[in-house]
Each structure stands twice: as C-alpha cells, then as structure tokens.
Design an enzyme around this catalytic site. Structure first.
Site, mmCIF file in Angstrom:
data_model
loop_
_atom_site.group_PDB
_atom_site.id
_atom_site.type_symbol
_atom_site.label_atom_id
_atom_site.label_comp_id
_atom_site.label_asym_id
_atom_site.label_seq_id
_atom_site.Cartn_x
_atom_site.Cartn_y
_atom_site.Cartn_z
ATOM 1 C CD1 TRP A 119 -2.175 -2.087 2.037
ATOM 2 C CD2 TRP A 119 -2.982 -1.315 0.099
ATOM 3 N NE1 TRP A 119 -3.207 -2.903 1.646
ATOM 4 C CE2 TRP A 119 -3.713 -2.454 0.469
ATOM 5 C CE3 TRP A 119 -3.312 -0.657 -1.090
ATOM 6 C CZ2 TRP A 119 -4.765 -2.961 -0.311
ATOM 7 C CZ3 TRP A 119 -4.353 -1.159 -1.871
ATOM 8 C CH2 TRP A 119 -5.063 -2.291 -1.467
ATOM 9 C CE LYS A 178 -8.384 -2.925 4.467
ATOM 10 N NZ LYS A 178 -7.649 -2.100 3.532
ATOM 11 C CG ASP A 221 -2.975 4.017 4.526
ATOM 12 O OD1 ASP A 221 -4.023 3.855 5.179
ATOM 13 O OD2 ASP A 221 -2.704 3.368 3.490
HETATM 14 C C1 LIG Z 1 -7.043 -1.705 2.421
HETATM 15 C C2 LIG Z 1 -5.971 -0.706 2.466
HETATM 16 C C3 LIG Z 1 -5.858 0.302 1.504
HETATM 17 C C4 LIG Z 1 -6.765 0.382 0.293
HETATM 18 O O1 LIG Z 1 -8.035 0.753 0.638
HETATM 19 P P1 LIG Z 1 -9.186 1.001 -0.468
HETATM 20 O O2 LIG Z 1 -10.289 1.500 0.387
HETATM 21 O O3 LIG Z 1 -9.458 -0.322 -1.115
HETATM 22 O O4 LIG Z 1 -8.690 2.000 -1.425
HETATM 23 C C5 LIG Z 1 -4.868 1.239 1.661
HETATM 24 N N1 LIG Z 1 -4.025 1.210 2.694
HETATM 25 C C6 LIG Z 1 -4.089 0.237 3.642
HETATM 26 C C7 LIG Z 1 -3.121 0.242 4.775
HETATM 27 C C8 LIG Z 1 -5.063 -0.737 3.552
HETATM 28 O O5 LIG Z 1 -5.139 -1.697 4.488
#
Ligand SMILES: *Cc1c(COP(=O)(O)O)cnc(C)c1O
Length: 369
Positions: free
Chosen positions: A103, A197, A173
């Site tokens: 990511w 999540k 993030d």
């Molecule tokens: C799942 C995830 C993403 C991507 O998320 P989307 O909502 O599918 O764009 C980005 N960063 C992390 C750390 C993730 O776990």
C-alpha cells in the site's frame, strides 16, 4: 449462523451493530423513513455525521474545534494516495514515503505520477518483513510531508509508535489499525483510513487534516480533489455515503461503550498474543514478519518449509485453509502476493474466533506435523 470472519477488509463488524442496522433499516430514529432515504442535508443526518465526528475525535484524542478538520470522503484509501500529493506536494517539495508494504508502494507511485514523490526507505527487497529503525531513514527539510503506513495489512507488520519527523508534517495511512489502540494522533498532520477494516463498512474514507497544513494546500485543483473545498463546505460539499457514515457512527458508539481504545488494545493484544504464541510454539509454523515488527491486526504465517512467495503451491497451507473453511474459519487465505495464511484480527473479531483458529492449528499440526 455467524462464521469466524478473518477477512482483511471489508471485514467483521460487531454483531450488535448489525442487529441495530437491521432494526433501524426501515424506520431510522422514528422519522418514518430509512436512513437510506434521508436527505444528506437534513438535520437528522447532520446529527449522525456530527455525532460520528465527535466520537472519532474523542477516541483519537483530538480536540473539538477548527484546529483539525474531519472529512468523510469516498474513493477509498486509494484515492487518498493521489489526493495527498495533489494537495500538498510538488516537484520542488516532494512527499517522502517509507515503503513498508504494497500500500505504501502504491501511495508513492501516485505521488510519482505528479513527479512529487521520494522514497525514504524500502523494505521491498527483503519481502516487507519489518518496520525500519529510526536510524535507517531520515526526513529532509524540503519534504512537503513524510508518509507512513501505520499497519501493513498484506505483510502483517505494524509501527510500534509514530515516528518523530520534526518539523516535516507526518501523514499516516491508518486504514487497517485506526482505533485499535491508543495513539498520539495529534502528532500527525494528516490521517486517512478507509472504514472497511476497523471503522465500519466500505464506502467511506475518514480524512483528518490539521488546519495549518490545510491552509498551505496547493491551489487550482478540481473541486472534488481539493480538501479545502470539502472543508469550506463544512465537510459536506456533495452527497455523503450516508448509510456508511451512519453505520460507522454505530461502530464508534460500540467502541466507546466497550471501553474505548484502551479496551480495544487490551483485547487486540490478547488475541494477537494467543495466535503468535501458537505460531512460535513448536516450529511447525513460520511467521512472515520479524518479531519486533509484528502486527496485532494482520497475522501472516505459513507452514514452515513452504517456500516464500510460493505458498500457493504449498499443499500443506492449502490443506490447512480448506480444513479451516470446513470449520467455518473464513477469510484466512494470504494476500495473493504473499500466499500462506493471513488472519485479520480487527477490533470486532471476538477472542473466541482466535481460539477456534488456534484449536484448528493444533489439530492440523498433530495430524500433519
Ligand atoms: C485496504 C488498504 C488500503 C486500500 O483501501 P481502499 O479502500 O481499497 O482503497 C490502503 N491502505 C491500507 C493500509 C489498507 O489496508
């Protein structure tokens, strides 16, 4: 029947919240309408979004008021990969990225589209097994910000604490570990997290920005991509994903009545400790992450002896996973880039699910070890 849901995201939600949604679906809060039918400009919806915002601020330890802007946007964390550099970086002042996983890599690539990204450290060559030590990377004054991924969902590594980036704004993030434990959110200038999540369903992305950073944002952007436009519109420039925000609000209320982030941390520690202890017990299993970098949210492992990155060919892992499915242990397949097994232990996953997983691991090892 509810299964043991180890999905990486969208992921398990608290059963109480799903029951609440079921009860509220046709007539929400006695309005004679469903939340699905409310106007996003109604006073009822304002109460929902401002309530969710207040709870989020409280749980993150952020003050009310204008020093922080909280936005509920769409496009997932993936759109934030582009929106962050669009708003704050440039060729002269690039964003710096610590590459601890796939990511983070995608986030840097989006900055590179704008010629505004710089890699500060990369763990790619050794399979993203760890978080760098402070001495292994540094920020320089020309950087617009330093970007980290607090929890690496695919590889199962997690920052133990937020790094010190001095005067360079820290961008995090937090998609896969937000509100999983207390964190010093005030040290970040920008936090983003897709809700699916730890916060709620897919469809809404939380973005929290310090006002002093916001004021320095690049000008001349298309409206939907400009954080300033969303902030000036009091967070509701266009139609919100109203149901996703409502459900996230119910999850935040659930976290609060369950004892807040301190209680989440205690439960998450217990779940992760139980699973890692089983992985380490005999040497039959092998964890992907280095011990000091292990994530409490996503636990990535395989039967020892199955080759790294070729676990899809491992009959042992495959037999384990198919036996797991028979036992209603769902979503344990490792990400396609890593293979093996990945157990996601988000806030809403009950301890009983980890106990059931560990019981199957023991039974499997006794039969195949
Ligand atoms: C799942 C995830 C993403 C991507 O998320 P989307 O909502 O599918 O764009 C980005 N960063 C992390 C750390 C993730 O776990």
């Amino acid at each position: 029947m509810r299964v043991h849901n180890f999905n990486a995201g969208p992921a398990v939600l608290p059963l109480e919240v799903l029951e609440e949604a079921k009860a509220a679906l046709v007539d929400t809060n006695g309005t004679g309408m469903s939340i699905l039918e409310w106007s996003h400009r109604s006073k009822e919806y304002d109460a929902v979004r401002f309530g969710a915002e207040a709870d989020l601020r409280e749980l993150l330890g952020l003050p009310a008021g204008d020093s922080w802007k909280v936005l509920f946007l769409q496009g997932g964390a993936s759109l934030q990969f582009a929106q962050v550099p669009l708003n704050f970086a440039s060729r002269e002042r690039p964003g710096g990225y610590v590459l601890t996983g796939a990511w983070a890599d995608k986030a840097l690539k989006e900055a590179e589209v704008l010629h505004a990204g710089k890699c500060l450290w990369s763990g790619k060559a050794d399979g993203f097994k760890r978080i760098p030590k402070a001495a292994e990377w540094q920020v320089t004054p020309e950087l617009a910000y330093a970007h980290i991924t607090t929890n690496n969902t695919i590889y199962g590594t997690q920052w133990a604490a937020l790094p010190d980036t001095g005067a360079v704004p820290l961008v995090a993030d937090m998609s896969s570990d937000i509100l999983s434990a207390p964190c010093d959110a005030r040290r970040c200038s920008l936090i983003y997290a897709g809700a699916q999540k730890n916060l709620g369903p897919s469809g809404v992305t939380v973005v929290i920005i310090r006002s002093d950073l916001l004021e320095r944002g690049n000008k001349g952007l298309n409206s939907m991509l400009d954080y300033g436009v969303h902030a000036k519109a009091d967070g509701i420039y266009n139609t919100h994903p109203t149901f996703a925000v409502w459900l996230m609000g119910r999850v935040l209320a659930w976290i609060k009545r369950s004892g807040g982030v301190v209680a989440m941390q205690a439960a998450n520690q217990r779940k992760a400790a139980l699973l890692y202890a089983e992985i380490d017990r005999t040497g039959f299993w092998q964890g992907h992450a280095e011990v000091a970098s292990r994530s409490k949210m996503n636990v990535v492992f395989r039967a020892r002896g199955s080759a790294l990155n070729h676990a899809r060919e491992s009959a042992l892992d495959d037999a384990f996973l198919s036996g797991a499915r028979e036992r209603h242990l769902v979503g344990l397949e490792g990400h396609r880039s890593v293979g093996g097994v990945r157990a996601s232990l988000y806030n809403a996953l009950p301890l009983a699910s980890v106990e059931a997983l560990v019981a199957w691991m023991r039974e499997f090892e006794a039969a195949r070890g």
